[in-house]
Design a protein around this motif. Structure first.
Motif, mmCIF file in Angstrom:
data_model
loop_
_atom_site.group_PDB
_atom_site.id
_atom_site.type_symbol
_atom_site.label_atom_id
_atom_site.label_comp_id
_atom_site.label_asym_id
_atom_site.label_seq_id
_atom_site.Cartn_x
_atom_site.Cartn_y
_atom_site.Cartn_z
ATOM 1 N N TRP A 16 0.851 -1.187 0.000
ATOM 2 C CA TRP A 16 0.000 0.000 0.000
ATOM 3 C C TRP A 16 0.884 1.233 0.000
ATOM 4 N N LYS A 17 0.696 2.084 -0.955
ATOM 5 C CA LYS A 17 1.499 3.294 -1.066
ATOM 6 C C LYS A 17 0.940 4.370 -0.138
ATOM 7 N N GLY A 18 1.821 5.003 0.606
ATOM 8 C CA GLY A 18 1.386 6.086 1.469
ATOM 9 C C GLY A 18 1.875 5.926 2.893
ATOM 10 N N GLY A 34 4.400 2.742 2.772
ATOM 11 C CA GLY A 34 4.874 2.140 1.535
ATOM 12 C C GLY A 34 5.134 3.211 0.501
ATOM 13 N N VAL A 35 6.055 2.947 -0.402
ATOM 14 C CA VAL A 35 6.390 3.918 -1.446
ATOM 15 C C VAL A 35 6.036 3.412 -2.839
ATOM 16 N N ASP A 36 5.637 2.156 -2.913
ATOM 17 C CA ASP A 36 5.328 1.549 -4.207
ATOM 18 C C ASP A 36 4.188 0.558 -3.997
ATOM 19 N N SER A 37 3.152 0.659 -4.803
ATOM 20 C CA SER A 37 1.998 -0.230 -4.648
ATOM 21 C C SER A 37 2.258 -1.628 -5.189
ATOM 22 N N GLY A 41 6.475 -2.645 1.636
ATOM 23 C CA GLY A 41 5.441 -2.091 2.498
ATOM 24 C C GLY A 41 5.362 -2.823 3.823
ATOM 25 N N VAL A 42 5.293 -2.063 4.933
ATOM 26 C CA VAL A 42 5.203 -2.646 6.267
ATOM 27 C C VAL A 42 4.088 -1.952 7.048
ATOM 28 N N GLY A 43 3.627 -2.602 8.100
ATOM 29 C CA GLY A 43 2.576 -2.009 8.908
ATOM 30 C C GLY A 43 2.459 -2.667 10.264
ATOM 31 N N VAL A 51 -5.084 2.274 20.342
ATOM 32 C CA VAL A 51 -4.684 3.379 19.468
ATOM 33 C C VAL A 51 -4.388 4.633 20.278
ATOM 34 N N ARG A 52 -5.160 4.867 21.308
ATOM 35 C CA ARG A 52 -4.942 6.070 22.136
ATOM 36 C C ARG A 52 -3.641 5.983 22.930
ATOM 37 N N ASN A 53 -3.046 4.787 23.009
ATOM 38 C CA ASN A 53 -1.785 4.618 23.732
ATOM 39 C C ASN A 53 -0.565 4.890 22.867
ATOM 40 N N VAL A 54 -0.766 5.144 21.568
ATOM 41 C CA VAL A 54 0.356 5.376 20.654
ATOM 42 C C VAL A 54 0.946 6.758 20.911
ATOM 43 N N LEU A 55 2.242 6.780 21.207
ATOM 44 C CA LEU A 55 2.940 8.035 21.473
ATOM 45 C C LEU A 55 3.741 8.514 20.269
ATOM 46 N N GLU A 56 4.196 7.568 19.457
ATOM 47 C CA GLU A 56 5.084 7.940 18.344
ATOM 48 C C GLU A 56 5.025 6.882 17.254
ATOM 49 N N VAL A 57 5.067 7.319 16.015
ATOM 50 C CA VAL A 57 5.140 6.419 14.875
ATOM 51 C C VAL A 57 6.350 6.825 14.034
ATOM 52 N N LYS A 58 7.257 5.883 13.797
ATOM 53 C CA LYS A 58 8.437 6.145 12.966
ATOM 54 C C LYS A 58 8.330 5.317 11.693
ATOM 55 N N ARG A 59 8.186 5.990 10.584
ATOM 56 C CA ARG A 59 8.144 5.308 9.292
ATOM 57 C C ARG A 59 9.482 5.541 8.618
ATOM 58 N N VAL A 60 10.394 4.593 8.770
ATOM 59 C CA VAL A 60 11.772 4.747 8.300
ATOM 60 C C VAL A 60 11.873 4.498 6.807
ATOM 61 N N SER A 61 11.268 3.424 6.347
ATOM 62 C CA SER A 61 11.304 3.070 4.928
ATOM 63 C C SER A 61 10.172 2.080 4.669
ATOM 64 N N ASP A 62 10.065 1.625 3.423
ATOM 65 C CA ASP A 62 9.021 0.638 3.122
ATOM 66 C C ASP A 62 9.404 -0.755 3.599
ATOM 67 N N ARG A 63 10.502 -0.836 4.386
ATOM 68 C CA ARG A 63 10.909 -2.104 4.977
ATOM 69 C C ARG A 63 10.992 -2.055 6.508
ATOM 70 N N VAL A 64 10.973 -0.867 7.084
ATOM 71 C CA VAL A 64 11.108 -0.747 8.544
ATOM 72 C C VAL A 64 10.225 0.378 9.067
ATOM 73 N N MET A 65 9.431 0.086 10.077
ATOM 74 C CA MET A 65 8.682 1.118 10.789
ATOM 75 C C MET A 65 8.483 0.663 12.233
#
Length: 263
Positions: A16-18, A34-37, A41-43, A51-65
């Protein structure tokens, strides 16, 4: 996730791109990147109540988050990774491990970390010489990608959890093609996995009193400690550029030195 009562799930090859978060029904929400459909892609999928407990989201690349959550006063970092397949270029594989290392280095000491990843490799049967990071119940012979997993576990003082329990091969293998097999990350029996994680944690980390420790400060670091940290960072860069056993050992020894000094 409903059937197996899973609250947090790492997924790979989403394609999924985005860089978004979206509800996917049944009370679950997917954070993805993801950068390519058409590739990678990772998730991470969370039960809505977390969801309310999430403090931070790091999207490093389409292989690591990674996601950082605070649950009952405990900081939990959930990392989703998707390693390049066996036929990919070595440069792409090294980039993935470098990104994963950077994520781990950014997590403060004392916070919990769980990695749910498709490492596209197998660490092999037996654990002679690697008892501190894995059990005996891997699949077949270790390949280069599997060795990278073991080396990573040693660098980060982590464990390859799914090698600590014994299952029939059909329950340890999730993909077969042309005689090739990939070992499953989690078994079909979550209670078994949970107990293995608890027992592994007790063996590797011990049991705490449950009282939260005060966050570490950096004002007291003396010159010797600062020099050790700098040497560790330089060793890390050196190992990233040239992944020889000598460089890996130097980086590992400096990691232990910094830990002994209480950083």
């Amino acid at each position: 996730m409903e059937r197996r009562k899973v609250d947090i799930l790492c997924v790979q090859e989403t394609r999924w791109k985005g860089s978004k978060a979206r509800s996917i029904g049944a009370g679950f929400k997917l954070f993805y990147y993801g950068v390519d459909s058409k590739r990678n892609g990772v998730g991470v999928v969370l039960k809505e109540e977390f969801v309310r407990n999430v403090l931070e989201v790091k999207r490093v690349s389409d292989r690591v988050m990674s996601l950082k959550l605070e649950i009952e006063g405990v900081m939990l970092n959930v990392v989703s990774g998707y390693a390049p397949q066996v036929g990919c270029e070595l440069e792409e594989k090294e980039r993935f491990w470098s990104e994963l290392d950077e994520v781990m280095e950014s997590i403060p000491t004392g916070e919990r970390v769980v990695i749910g990843a498709d490492f596209n490799g197998h660490v092999g049967e037996g654990n002679t010489g690697d008892e501190e990071v894995m059990g005996k119940f891997g699949v077949k012979e270790r390949n280069l990608e599997g060795q990278m997993v073991v080396d990573f576990a040693k660098r980060m003082d982590m464990g390859v959890v799914n090698t600590y329990f014994q299952k029939r091969e059909e329950n340890r293998v999730t993909y077969k093609s042309g005689g090739r097999r990939t070992q499953v990350v989690l078994p079909d029996d979550w209670e078994t996995t949970a107990e293995v994680i608890r027992e592994t944690g007790r063996k590797m980390l011990g049991v705490s009193s449950g009282r939260r420790k005060e966050d570490k400060e950096t004002w007291w670091w003396n010159e010797e400690v600062q020099n050790s940290i700098q040497r560790k960072r330089l060793a890390k860069k050196k190992w990233d550029m040239d992944r020889t056993e000598e460089n890996r050992q130097e980086y590992k020894e400096l990691q232990h030195t910094v830990k002994r000094e209480g950083v």
